[in-house]
Write an enzyme that holds these catalytic residues in place. Structure first.
Site, mmCIF file in Angstrom:
data_model
loop_
_atom_site.group_PDB
_atom_site.id
_atom_site.type_symbol
_atom_site.label_atom_id
_atom_site.label_comp_id
_atom_site.label_asym_id
_atom_site.label_seq_id
_atom_site.Cartn_x
_atom_site.Cartn_y
_atom_site.Cartn_z
ATOM 1 N N LYS A 50 11.656 28.993 66.629
ATOM 2 C CA LYS A 50 12.887 29.729 66.300
ATOM 3 C C LYS A 50 13.424 30.426 67.549
ATOM 4 O O LYS A 50 14.615 30.382 67.845
ATOM 5 C CB LYS A 50 12.593 30.776 65.203
ATOM 6 C CG LYS A 50 12.373 30.169 63.830
ATOM 7 C CD LYS A 50 11.858 31.196 62.825
ATOM 8 C CE LYS A 50 11.520 30.484 61.509
ATOM 9 N NZ LYS A 50 10.896 31.351 60.509
ATOM 10 N N GLN A 94 8.621 37.050 59.341
ATOM 11 C CA GLN A 94 7.954 35.766 59.117
ATOM 12 C C GLN A 94 6.893 35.919 58.019
ATOM 13 O O GLN A 94 6.088 36.850 58.045
ATOM 14 C CB GLN A 94 7.302 35.284 60.427
ATOM 15 C CG GLN A 94 6.640 33.927 60.328
ATOM 16 C CD GLN A 94 7.614 32.781 60.086
ATOM 17 O OE1 GLN A 94 8.774 32.839 60.491
ATOM 18 N NE2 GLN A 94 7.158 31.752 59.408
ATOM 19 N N ASP A 117 17.287 35.478 56.456
ATOM 20 C CA ASP A 117 16.486 34.622 55.572
ATOM 21 C C ASP A 117 17.137 34.471 54.195
ATOM 22 O O ASP A 117 16.782 33.567 53.438
ATOM 23 C CB ASP A 117 15.097 35.248 55.368
ATOM 24 C CG ASP A 117 13.995 34.529 56.123
ATOM 25 O OD1 ASP A 117 14.151 33.323 56.389
ATOM 26 O OD2 ASP A 117 12.979 35.186 56.427
#
Ligand code: GUN
Length: 282
Positions: A50, A94, A117
């Site tokens: 990422k 995460q 997200d």
């Protein structure tokens, strides 16, 4: 093999190149912060990928790596600091988190305007209500793949296999928003194979290696495989038995090189969207 291969890697590369062009026109660099807690090895790979992709596209990207023994209160304090930082447009915590931290508490702590997200209950609720908001990256990526595949969504019978907060549920909402007739099937569904065989569009997101067999697929169906499963011999496979499915389907995504690369491209899209919504396109 008869199915057309839907090349997510190529689509993702085009999206990332387009984003880099747009970012280059801005007077600021969209800021992305990825928070990783502990040493989950798969997370290490994802977070590095990422960060690399974000930096390559011109984003201001950094990873905040906290030790495994970080308390929930300390993690929430880190998130609060990022919420308050005007240079930060997108925050991604995460998953998975260590067991002593409540995932819902971490997700709920992220400013919904920076929730790239799309997991915050406010963004999940907006999606369910058909309102604009930040949408989870993987389902957003699947919608891009379907758009590029040329499949007509309006009125199509879509089956989503899996009901997770990260993929299954938001996927079903997006397909519904695109006028599909949507079925969500899952581990308690009575005859999974029969439900899948009704699908003109099948999205598999269960995390079970090669569970979907060739005879679960209607001839000509579009099959999108979200699964990324590592077999004991190290081989990566999806939730769909690829060779069997490709002999029946009209189009199919491979693993690797299908949905996986789209997730990162859509994280960058979400970050740019969040940045422009917060700051304007100046
Ligand atoms: N872990 C596995 N997939 C994801 C994801 O999409 N977002 C976050 N934050 N963690 C993950």
């Amino acid at each position: 093999m008869s199915a057309r291969i839907l090349d997510g890697k190529a689509i993702a590369a085009r999206i990332r190149a387009g984003l880099a062009e747009r970012v280059a026109t801005l007077s600021f660099r969209p800021g992305l912060r990825v928070v990783r807690v502990g040493e989950d090895p798969a997370s290490g790979v994802y977070v590095r990928n990422k960060d690399k992709a974000a930096t390559a596209a011109g984003f201001d990207s950094a990873t905040i790596h906290l030790p495994a023994e970080t308390t929930e209160a300390d993690l929430l304090a880190t998130i609060a600091r990022l919420n308050a930082d005007p240079a930060v447009d997108g925050i991604l915590v995460q998953l998975p988190l260590p067991a002593h931290i409540r995932t819902e508490a971490a997700i709920a702590a992220v400013d919904p305007a920076k929730d790239v997200d799309g997991f915050h209950p406010l963004n999940a609720g907006r999606l369910a209500a058909g309102q604009p908001g930040l949408v989870p990256c993987t389902p957003r990526g699947v919608m891009h793949i379907l758009a590029e595949s040329g499949v007509a969504l309006r009125g199509a019978r879509a089956v989503v296999l899996g009901r997770s907060q990260i993929v299954g549920r938001p996927m079903a909402q997006l397909l519904l928003g695109a006028d599909c007739t949507v079925t969500i099937a899952h581990s308690r569904t009575r005859d999974l194979a029969a439900e899948c065989r009704r699908a003109e569009i099948l999205v598999a997101a269960v995390g079970r290696p090669e569970m979907v067999r060739g005879d679960w697929i209607a001839p000509g169906a579009v099959v999108v495989d979200v699964g990324i499963n590592r077999l004991p011999d190290g081989k990566l496979v999806g939730d769909v038995a690829f060779a069997e499915a490709a002999a029946v389907a009209g189009a199919i995504t491979p693993v690797p090189g299908g949905v996986g690369p789209m997730t990162i491209a859509c994280l960058l899209e979400n970050t740019l969207d969040a940045a422009i919504a917060r700051r304007g396109a100046a």
